[in-house]
Design an enzyme around this catalytic site. Structure first.
Site, PDB file in Angstrom:
ATOM      1  N   MET A 242      -6.809  -0.624  23.797  1.00 10.86           N
ATOM      2  CA  MET A 242      -7.779  -0.953  22.740  1.00 10.86           C
ATOM      3  C   MET A 242      -7.085  -1.158  21.392  1.00 10.86           C
ATOM      4  O   MET A 242      -7.581  -0.729  20.354  1.00 10.86           O
ATOM      5  CB  MET A 242      -8.825   0.175  22.610  1.00 10.86           C
ATOM      6  CG  MET A 242      -9.619   0.396  23.886  1.00 10.86           C
ATOM      7  SD  MET A 242     -10.612   1.885  23.846  1.00 10.86           S
ATOM      8  CE  MET A 242      -9.435   3.134  24.288  1.00 10.86           C
TER       9      MET A 242
ATOM     10  N   LYS B 228     -20.362  -1.600  26.790  1.00 11.32           N
ATOM     11  CA  LYS B 228     -20.212  -1.630  25.339  1.00 11.32           C
ATOM     12  C   LYS B 228     -19.204  -2.730  25.017  1.00 11.32           C
ATOM     13  O   LYS B 228     -18.087  -2.708  25.518  1.00 11.32           O
ATOM     14  CB  LYS B 228     -19.674  -0.300  24.816  1.00 11.32           C
ATOM     15  CG  LYS B 228     -20.446   0.913  25.286  1.00 11.32           C
ATOM     16  CD  LYS B 228     -19.907   2.158  24.587  1.00 11.32           C
ATOM     17  CE  LYS B 228     -20.379   3.418  25.269  1.00 11.32           C
ATOM     18  NZ  LYS B 228     -19.434   3.964  26.230  1.00 11.32           N
TER      19      LYS B 228
ATOM     20  N   ASP C 151     -19.830  -1.074  33.635  1.00 12.06           N
ATOM     21  CA  ASP C 151     -19.321  -1.459  32.318  1.00 12.06           C
ATOM     22  C   ASP C 151     -19.226  -2.968  32.201  1.00 12.06           C
ATOM     23  O   ASP C 151     -19.205  -3.672  33.202  1.00 12.06           O
ATOM     24  CB  ASP C 151     -17.888  -0.921  32.163  1.00 12.06           C
ATOM     25  CG  ASP C 151     -17.890   0.536  31.767  1.00 12.06           C
ATOM     26  OD1 ASP C 151     -18.976   1.080  31.557  1.00 12.06           O
ATOM     27  OD2 ASP C 151     -16.786   1.111  31.676  1.00 12.06           O
TER      28      ASP C 151
HETATM   29  C1  LIG Z   1     -12.449   1.510  27.188  1.00 13.74           C
HETATM   30  S1  LIG Z   1     -10.812   1.235  27.741  1.00 13.74           S
HETATM   31  C2  LIG Z   1     -11.035   1.465  29.447  1.00 13.74           C
HETATM   32  C3  LIG Z   1      -9.763   1.837  30.124  1.00 13.74           C
HETATM   33  C4  LIG Z   1      -9.952   1.965  31.613  1.00 13.74           C
HETATM   34  N1  LIG Z   1     -10.733   3.105  31.943  1.00 13.74           N
HETATM   35  C5  LIG Z   1      -8.630   2.035  32.350  1.00 13.74           C
HETATM   36  O1  LIG Z   1      -8.307   3.043  32.963  1.00 13.74           O
HETATM   37  O2  LIG Z   1      -7.914   1.022  32.335  1.00 13.74           O
HETATM   38  C6  LIG Z   1     -10.717  -0.512  27.590  1.00 13.74           C
HETATM   39  C7  LIG Z   1      -9.292  -0.961  27.332  1.00 13.74           C
HETATM   40  O3  LIG Z   1      -8.538  -0.927  28.518  1.00 13.74           O
HETATM   41  C8  LIG Z   1      -7.576  -1.952  28.489  1.00 13.74           C
HETATM   42  N2  LIG Z   1      -7.850  -2.856  29.603  1.00 13.74           N
HETATM   43  C9  LIG Z   1      -8.789  -2.740  30.550  1.00 13.74           C
HETATM   44  N3  LIG Z   1      -8.699  -3.731  31.449  1.00 13.74           N
HETATM   45  C10 LIG Z   1      -7.688  -4.509  31.059  1.00 13.74           C
HETATM   46  C11 LIG Z   1      -7.096  -5.696  31.562  1.00 13.74           C
HETATM   47  N4  LIG Z   1      -7.541  -6.278  32.680  1.00 13.74           N
HETATM   48  N5  LIG Z   1      -6.052  -6.228  30.895  1.00 13.74           N
HETATM   49  C12 LIG Z   1      -5.568  -5.653  29.785  1.00 13.74           C
HETATM   50  N6  LIG Z   1      -6.086  -4.532  29.253  1.00 13.74           N
HETATM   51  C13 LIG Z   1      -7.130  -3.963  29.878  1.00 13.74           C
HETATM   52  C14 LIG Z   1      -7.738  -2.684  27.172  1.00 13.74           C
HETATM   53  O4  LIG Z   1      -6.871  -2.065  26.240  1.00 13.74           O
HETATM   54  C15 LIG Z   1      -9.189  -2.373  26.842  1.00 13.74           C
HETATM   55  O5  LIG Z   1      -9.435  -2.504  25.465  1.00 13.74           O
END
Ligand SMILES: C[S@@+](CC[C@H](N)C(=O)[O-])C[C@H]1O[C@@H](n2cnc3c(N)ncnc32)[C@H](O)[C@@H]1O
Length: 480
Positions: free
Chosen positions: A385, A272, A250
């Site tokens: 998100m 994406k 990703d």
């Molecule tokens: C498509 S989701 C993926 C979530 C991922 N599978 C998880 O378990 O954290 C993407 C969202 O995860 C959150 N996210 C992922 N990494 C992050 C980070 N390092 N800091 C803050 N939010 C994060 C944000 O809300 C982002 O828009």
């Protein structure tokens, strides 16, 4: 990387050591043990070097270094401890196109030597590029303790079997898997423990198995890479990254994490980005299935956890429907990682007895949420998100009964060196997002716990508040 790492074959090649002290002796010993044809130049040699020269019948010029000494040599080590001599040796060697190392004198080196852990034929080399030799030596000491002395026996056994295995398993992928089975199975334990006969019997059995049913079938792992800090990868995730032929990753997976993949693995981004054209989920599913069918070992690497807002479930179903082997390797989800790095407990005996992870990606998904239940007290909400949806979230939660004074924390790029934590009250949420120009990836934590841990984290520092919001409720936290 400032230096190109390599191991030189000095066997039978003329190498020159300039200097007659203990350091020069150490270098001479190493060169000789690697089979070099050695010459020494030194007006005097210490007692042990003199004995070493005698014992090994080394050609020795008992005088000061001259430029012409370089002639006919392939490699030079200068260990005189005299800067002027080191310079002269380096200049003469460089003029003649010969590699030169001046011990502990980086400015007079065209190559540097690493700290080594010698389990010949297995040799581990550690270098800091001359920046911190003591640190490299400390790391070497740690590695020494990790590699039992018998490791060399295992490497020798592998060398003995190499040709036999190549004759019986003719494709590279099959051979790689055979060796992974050897090094990850009982044969390696036997060899390291000195039970070489048993190790060989086990290898023979494995080889027969591989011949009868070549292990060329593909397989897939859906792997969580965590929220960003590479130290949060699981051991299993790292192991999979080390064996996978292809890594489909990703956009949120950092280069630092990708650099831990097997060197020759294909790295394919299928990420994406919000608002940008990208591979559709169906395309990703198809690619995954076709690669595994083609016999590849595929690591599908996702930010956070593969089964939390990551569409890992759909990829898993696609693989299972195609009757392909697939394993899920969980990762630390953003809520857990970001909250921990901000010092926020997701639950707390006094104020929160449950936690909900909520996706707030689009207006539709926000409209479908059960606001009455989300607005109940004594629970923590973590919105993923949600960066563009702060005004609606604020409005819905307050209109369904959550007080406007409920603490909130927004964590942007959590667990990464530029992590920001912005704190405030639910009634200020829209303003906070705007004033601090919050960008994805970020999570929003709502609940009493969001006020906790403000100064508990050693790597966090306060930064200035934002005009238009109340200064006593806002902190932005940054890791150095
Ligand atoms: C498509 S989701 C993926 C979530 C991922 N599978 C998880 O378990 O954290 C993407 C969202 O995860 C959150 N996210 C992922 N990494 C992050 C980070 N390092 N800091 C803050 N939010 C994060 C944000 O809300 C982002 O828009």
């Amino acid at each position: 990387m400032d230096y190109f790492p390599a191991f030189l074959n000095v066997r039978g090649r003329s190498c020159l050591v300039v200097g007659g002290g203990d350091v020069a002796l150490r270098k001479a010993r190493l060169l000789l043990s690697a089979g070099a044809d050695l010459t020494v130049v030194a007006p005097e040699t210490c007692f042990s070097f003199a004995n070493f020269i005698d014992d090994n019948g080394l050609w020795t010029l008992r005088r000061r270094f001259r430029d012409s000494d370089i002639d006919g040599h392939w490699l030079v080590v200068s260990a005189t401890g005299q800067p002027a001599v080191e310079r002269a040796v380096y200049e003469a060697a460089t003029a003649a196109g010969v590699f030169c190392n001046s011990v502990d004198d980086k400015g007079n080196c065209s190559y540097i030597t690493p700290a080594i852990v010698d389990r010949s034929p297995l040799v581990v080399a550690v270098s800091s590029g001359g920046a911190a030799p003591v640190l490299a030596r400390k790391l070497r000491a740690k590695i020494e303790t990790l590699l039992p002395a018998g490791f060399g026996r295992l490497a020798k056994l592998a060398d003995k079997w190499r040709v036999r295995v190549a004759e019986r398993i003719d494709d590279l992928r099959g051979r790689r898997r055979f060796w992974e089975a050897v090094f990850g199975g009982p044969a390696s334990g036997y060899a390291i423990g000195g039970r070489v006969d048993e190790a060989e019997r086990e290898m023979a059995r494995l080889l027969a198995d591989f011949e009868n049913s070549p292990a060329t079938a593909g397989e897939a792992w859906l792997v969580g890479a965590g929220p960003g800090d590479p130290d949060l990868l699981t051991i299993k995730a790292l192991q999979v990254m080390q064996v996978a032929d292809v890594i489909l990753h990703d956009r949120l997976v950092s280069d630092q994490i990708l650099s831990l993949a097997r060197r020759d693995a294909d790295l394919v981004s299928v990420g994406k980005s919000p608002g940008c054209p990208a591979n559709s989920q169906q395309e990703i599913n198809r690619l995954l299935v076709s690669l595994v069918k083609a016999g590849k070992r595929v690591c599908r690497l996702k930010g956070g956890d593969p089964f939390v807002f990551a569409r890992g479930g759909e990829e898993y179903e696609a693989l299972v429907a195609a009757d392909l082997p697939c394993e899920v390797v969980p990762g630390i989800t953003a809520a857990a990682g970001c909250a921990a790095y901000a010092g926020i407990p997701l639950t707390h005996r006094d104020v929160s007895q449950s936690v909900a992870f909520v996706a707030a990606q689009g207006k539709d998904s926000v409209d479908r949420l059960d606001w009455a239940s989300l607005a109940r007290d004594r629970q923590t909400l973590v919105f993923y998100m949600a960066v563009k949806r702060f005004p609606e979230l604020m409005q819905e939660l307050i209109s369904h009964g959550r007080p406007a004074s409920t603490p909130v924390a927004i964590i942007e790029r959590g667990t990464q060196p530029d992590q920001r934590v912005v704190r405030g009250k639910l009634g200020q949420l829209a303003l906070l997002g705007e004033a601090h120009r919050i960008k994805a990836p970020a999570i929003l934590i709502v609940g009493e716990v969001a006020a906790m841990g403000a100064s508990a984290i050693p790597h966090a520092t306060d930064c200035a508040d934002v005009p238009g919001t109340q200064s006593d409720v806002i902190y932005a936290k940054q890791r150095p």
